[in-house]
Design a protein around this motif. Structure first.
Motif, PDB file in Angstrom:
ATOM      1  N   LEU A 199       2.605   3.944  10.645  1.00 10.83           N
ATOM      2  CA  LEU A 199       2.464   2.610  10.068  1.00 10.83           C
ATOM      3  C   LEU A 199       1.833   2.677   8.679  1.00 10.83           C
ATOM      4  CD1 LEU A 199       1.316   0.526  13.188  1.00 10.83           C
ATOM      5  CD2 LEU A 199       3.572   0.568  12.110  1.00 10.83           C
ATOM      6  N   ARG A 200       0.864   3.569   8.504  1.00  7.32           N
ATOM      7  CA  ARG A 200       0.263   3.725   7.171  1.00  7.32           C
ATOM      8  C   ARG A 200       1.302   4.228   6.173  1.00  7.32           C
ATOM      9  NH1 ARG A 200      -4.211   5.627  10.286  1.00  7.32           N
ATOM     10  NH2 ARG A 200      -3.526   7.794  10.040  1.00  7.32           N
ATOM     11  N   LYS A 201       2.127   5.172   6.619  1.00 12.55           N
ATOM     12  CA  LYS A 201       3.193   5.687   5.755  1.00 12.55           C
ATOM     13  C   LYS A 201       4.201   4.593   5.435  1.00 12.55           C
ATOM     14  CE  LYS A 201       6.688   9.355   5.552  1.00 12.55           C
ATOM     15  NZ  LYS A 201       7.303  10.504   6.279  1.00 12.55           N
ATOM     16  N   LYS A 202       4.526   3.771   6.424  1.00 11.82           N
ATOM     17  CA  LYS A 202       5.457   2.669   6.215  1.00 11.82           C
ATOM     18  C   LYS A 202       4.902   1.685   5.202  1.00 11.82           C
ATOM     19  CE  LYS A 202       9.032   0.031   7.225  1.00 11.82           C
ATOM     20  NZ  LYS A 202      10.412   0.433   6.855  1.00 11.82           N
ATOM     21  N   HIS A 203       3.595   1.408   5.282  1.00  4.76           N
ATOM     22  CA  HIS A 203       3.003   0.459   4.336  1.00  4.76           C
ATOM     23  C   HIS A 203       3.032   1.004   2.917  1.00  4.76           C
ATOM     24  CE1 HIS A 203      -0.379  -1.416   2.086  1.00  4.76           C
ATOM     25  NE2 HIS A 203       0.232  -2.494   2.536  1.00  4.76           N
ATOM     26  N   VAL A 204       2.834   2.318   2.758  1.00  7.88           N
ATOM     27  CA  VAL A 204       2.909   2.919   1.424  1.00  7.88           C
ATOM     28  C   VAL A 204       4.293   2.697   0.822  1.00  7.88           C
ATOM     29  CG1 VAL A 204       2.923   5.111   0.169  1.00  7.88           C
ATOM     30  CG2 VAL A 204       1.119   4.643   1.833  1.00  7.88           C
ATOM     31  N   HIS A 205       5.338   2.866   1.630  1.00  7.67           N
ATOM     32  CA  HIS A 205       6.705   2.656   1.150  1.00  7.67           C
ATOM     33  C   HIS A 205       6.937   1.192   0.797  1.00  7.67           C
ATOM     34  CE1 HIS A 205       8.195   6.478   3.455  1.00  7.67           C
ATOM     35  NE2 HIS A 205       7.521   6.768   2.369  1.00  7.67           N
ATOM     36  N   ILE A 206       6.429   0.288   1.635  1.00 10.73           N
ATOM     37  CA  ILE A 206       6.600  -1.145   1.366  1.00 10.73           C
ATOM     38  C   ILE A 206       5.874  -1.530   0.086  1.00 10.73           C
ATOM     39  CG2 ILE A 206       6.030  -3.459   2.194  1.00 10.73           C
ATOM     40  CD1 ILE A 206       6.505  -2.474   5.025  1.00 10.73           C
ATOM     41  N   THR A 207       4.654  -1.023  -0.098  1.00 10.67           N
ATOM     42  CA  THR A 207       3.879  -1.328  -1.297  1.00 10.67           C
ATOM     43  C   THR A 207       4.594  -0.847  -2.548  1.00 10.67           C
ATOM     44  OG1 THR A 207       1.803  -1.174  -0.054  1.00 10.67           O
ATOM     45  CG2 THR A 207       1.657  -0.992  -2.447  1.00 10.67           C
ATOM     46  N   ARG A 208       5.190   0.335  -2.468  1.00  6.77           N
ATOM     47  CA  ARG A 208       5.947   0.865  -3.602  1.00  6.77           C
ATOM     48  C   ARG A 208       7.122  -0.046  -3.932  1.00  6.77           C
ATOM     49  NH1 ARG A 208       8.280   6.290  -2.025  1.00  6.77           N
ATOM     50  NH2 ARG A 208       9.677   4.901  -0.886  1.00  6.77           N
ATOM     51  N   ASP A 209       7.825  -0.520  -2.900  1.00  8.36           N
ATOM     52  CA  ASP A 209       8.943  -1.433  -3.128  1.00  8.36           C
ATOM     53  C   ASP A 209       8.459  -2.758  -3.724  1.00  8.36           C
ATOM     54  OD1 ASP A 209      10.618   0.470  -2.069  1.00  8.36           O
ATOM     55  OD2 ASP A 209      10.748  -0.458  -0.081  1.00  8.36           O
ATOM     56  N   PHE A 210       7.352  -3.274  -3.204  1.00  9.84           N
ATOM     57  CA  PHE A 210       6.814  -4.540  -3.710  1.00  9.84           C
ATOM     58  C   PHE A 210       6.402  -4.418  -5.176  1.00  9.84           C
ATOM     59  CE2 PHE A 210       5.336  -6.718   0.503  1.00  9.84           C
ATOM     60  CZ  PHE A 210       6.667  -6.837   0.869  1.00  9.84           C
ATOM     61  N   THR A 211       5.824  -3.276  -5.537  1.00  6.01           N
ATOM     62  CA  THR A 211       5.415  -3.066  -6.930  1.00  6.01           C
ATOM     63  C   THR A 211       6.628  -3.085  -7.856  1.00  6.01           C
ATOM     64  OG1 THR A 211       3.499  -1.740  -6.250  1.00  6.01           O
ATOM     65  CG2 THR A 211       4.269  -1.478  -8.512  1.00  6.01           C
ATOM     66  N   GLU A 212       7.690  -2.417  -7.442  1.00  4.43           N
ATOM     67  CA  GLU A 212       8.920  -2.405  -8.246  1.00  4.43           C
ATOM     68  C   GLU A 212       9.515  -3.801  -8.353  1.00  4.43           C
ATOM     69  OE1 GLU A 212      13.342  -0.257  -8.264  1.00  4.43           O
ATOM     70  OE2 GLU A 212      11.801   0.376  -6.844  1.00  4.43           O
TER      71      GLU A 212
ATOM     72  N   GLU B 161      -4.502  -2.861  11.514  1.00  3.98           N
ATOM     73  CA  GLU B 161      -4.681  -2.354  10.152  1.00  3.98           C
ATOM     74  C   GLU B 161      -3.400  -2.537   9.336  1.00  3.98           C
ATOM     75  OE1 GLU B 161      -5.646   1.848   7.786  1.00  3.98           O
ATOM     76  OE2 GLU B 161      -5.447   1.815   9.968  1.00  3.98           O
ATOM     77  N   PHE B 162      -2.255  -2.203   9.930  1.00  2.00           N
ATOM     78  CA  PHE B 162      -0.976  -2.348   9.241  1.00  2.00           C
ATOM     79  C   PHE B 162      -0.728  -3.807   8.865  1.00  2.00           C
ATOM     80  CE2 PHE B 162       3.595  -3.362   9.808  1.00  2.00           C
ATOM     81  CZ  PHE B 162       4.112  -2.660   8.733  1.00  2.00           C
ATOM     82  N   ALA B 163      -1.006  -4.727   9.791  1.00  5.61           N
ATOM     83  CA  ALA B 163      -0.783  -6.147   9.535  1.00  5.61           C
ATOM     84  C   ALA B 163      -1.692  -6.652   8.417  1.00  5.61           C
ATOM     85  CB  ALA B 163      -1.014  -6.952  10.815  1.00  5.61           C
ATOM     86  N   GLN B 164      -2.945  -6.226   8.404  1.00  2.00           N
ATOM     87  CA  GLN B 164      -3.865  -6.643   7.354  1.00  2.00           C
ATOM     88  C   GLN B 164      -3.397  -6.156   5.989  1.00  2.00           C
ATOM     89  OE1 GLN B 164      -7.522  -4.933   8.855  1.00  2.00           O
ATOM     90  NE2 GLN B 164      -8.206  -6.872   9.740  1.00  2.00           N
ATOM     91  N   LEU B 165      -2.976  -4.900   5.920  1.00  4.43           N
ATOM     92  CA  LEU B 165      -2.504  -4.350   4.646  1.00  4.43           C
ATOM     93  C   LEU B 165      -1.254  -5.069   4.164  1.00  4.43           C
ATOM     94  CD1 LEU B 165      -2.978  -0.533   5.404  1.00  4.43           C
ATOM     95  CD2 LEU B 165      -4.304  -1.914   3.796  1.00  4.43           C
ATOM     96  N   LEU B 166      -0.345  -5.359   5.087  1.00  5.93           N
ATOM     97  CA  LEU B 166       0.893  -6.039   4.696  1.00  5.93           C
ATOM     98  C   LEU B 166       0.613  -7.473   4.264  1.00  5.93           C
ATOM     99  CD1 LEU B 166       3.853  -5.418   4.406  1.00  5.93           C
ATOM    100  CD2 LEU B 166       4.239  -6.304   6.704  1.00  5.93           C
ATOM    101  N   ASP B 167      -0.313  -8.147   4.945  1.00  4.60           N
ATOM    102  CA  ASP B 167      -0.691  -9.504   4.538  1.00  4.60           C
ATOM    103  C   ASP B 167      -1.196  -9.514   3.096  1.00  4.60           C
ATOM    104  OD1 ASP B 167       0.003 -10.683   6.911  1.00  4.60           O
ATOM    105  OD2 ASP B 167      -2.038 -10.801   7.706  1.00  4.60           O
ATOM    106  N   SER B 168      -2.021  -8.542   2.740  1.00  5.74           N
ATOM    107  CA  SER B 168      -2.551  -8.466   1.375  1.00  5.74           C
ATOM    108  C   SER B 168      -1.438  -8.208   0.364  1.00  5.74           C
ATOM    109  CB  SER B 168      -3.612  -7.359   1.280  1.00  5.74           C
ATOM    110  OG  SER B 168      -4.728  -7.647   2.098  1.00  5.74           O
ATOM    111  N   SER B 169      -0.488  -7.346   0.733  1.00  2.73           N
ATOM    112  CA  SER B 169       0.626  -7.048  -0.170  1.00  2.73           C
ATOM    113  C   SER B 169       1.494  -8.276  -0.405  1.00  2.73           C
ATOM    114  CB  SER B 169       1.477  -5.903   0.406  1.00  2.73           C
ATOM    115  OG  SER B 169       0.726  -4.723   0.522  1.00  2.73           O
TER     116      SER B 169
END
Length: 270
Positions: A139-152, A199-207
């Motif tokens: 899930l942490r790895k998945k969030h890193v990928h999602i964050t990268r996509d969101f930044t782009e 933890e995954f849900a909290q990180l995604l909510d912030s993103s």
């Protein structure tokens, strides 16, 4: 309705993404899956297939014996089992068993490393399945990928990139965020225990909130300090809110819905 096998193998397939491709593939491979499933059922196992992704469940010695049999069955309809992509998972107490290690010598254990430790598990239709540490690391790895996509995406829709005021970049970003991006984690939370997804849900909510801030120009970190005002962000549109839900809060309902949907498949309607 009965499928009658042809006396030949067609070398002509369908184009990638063709509507009829999926059903035709399922019909072609159905008998192979049914036969392998029956072989596993003899010891309480099962075969689960989603298109060309196949999961064999059962005692290690039986699963190991079924793999070459299943390979022969799918080969009879012109398919090749990708043995190099095969991964296995068992409970921690079985991993040092010499007999188990002998059985899986051709099929490595599924694992994930974060540079500090190795976690054991496999991916099942996009959902991490295995030890709790493996699930959380995935899930942490998945969030890193999602964050990268969101930044782009945020950089692509940055208003300063466009000189013409007629280009609705902020509106496009808001539409995508409210109708699509905020749902990115729902599938995972629907299939994983809520105790593993906080933890995954909290990180995604912030993103997601960072995208909302970019698209609306609101300083959501300041608004967060005022719970009453912030509730307007979370409230549904029909209640005059912004309709940006919190995955951290919804993950329990998502999981309950997934459980209820799965239970219906286990009922004996006979």
């Amino acid at each position: 309705f009965k499928v009658v096998p042809a006396s030949f193998l067609s070398e002509d397939g369908t184009q990638q993404g063709a509507v009829e491709g999926g059903p035709l593939f399922h019909l072609a491979v159905a008998d192979s899956n049914f036969d392998s499933n029956a072989e596993l059922l003899s010891s309480g196992g099962a075969l689960i297939a989603g298109s060309d992704d196949t999961l064999l469940i059962g005692p290690p010695d039986l699963v190991r014996a079924v793999i070459p049999n299943h390979s022969s069955r799918v080969a009879s309809v012109g398919l090749e089992l990708q043995a190099s992509k095969t991964r296995c998972y068992t409970l921690p107490e079985n991993r040092t068993n010499p007999e188990y290690l002998r059985l899986i010598e051709d099929f490595p254990a599924g694992s994930l490393s974060d540079g500090q430790a190795i976690y054991y598990g496999i991916g099942v239709y996009g959902v991490p399945f295995g030890d709790d540490d493996y699930v959380q690391a995935s899930l942490r790895k998945k969030h890193v990928h999602i964050t990268r996509d969101f930044t782009e995406i945020r950089e692509t829709f940055d208003q300063s990139q466009y000189s013409a005021a007629s280009v609705p970049s902020r509106f496009c970003l808001w539409s995508l965020t409210s109708s699509c991006f905020q749902r990115y984690g729902n599938y995972l939370c629907r299939h994983l225990n809520p105790s593993l997804t906080r933890e995954f849900a909290q990180l995604l909510d912030s993103s997601v909130l960072s995208l909302v801030g970019t698209s609306t120009g609101l300083d959501l970190e300041s608004i967060r300090q005022h719970p009453f005002v912030f509730q307007r962000v979370r409230a549904p549109v029909r209640h005059r809110g912004m309709g940006i839900s919190s995955l951290e809060e919804c993950r329990f309902a998502e999981f309950l819905g997934g459980v209820l949907q799965g239970l219906s498949l286990l009922l004996d309607y006979k």
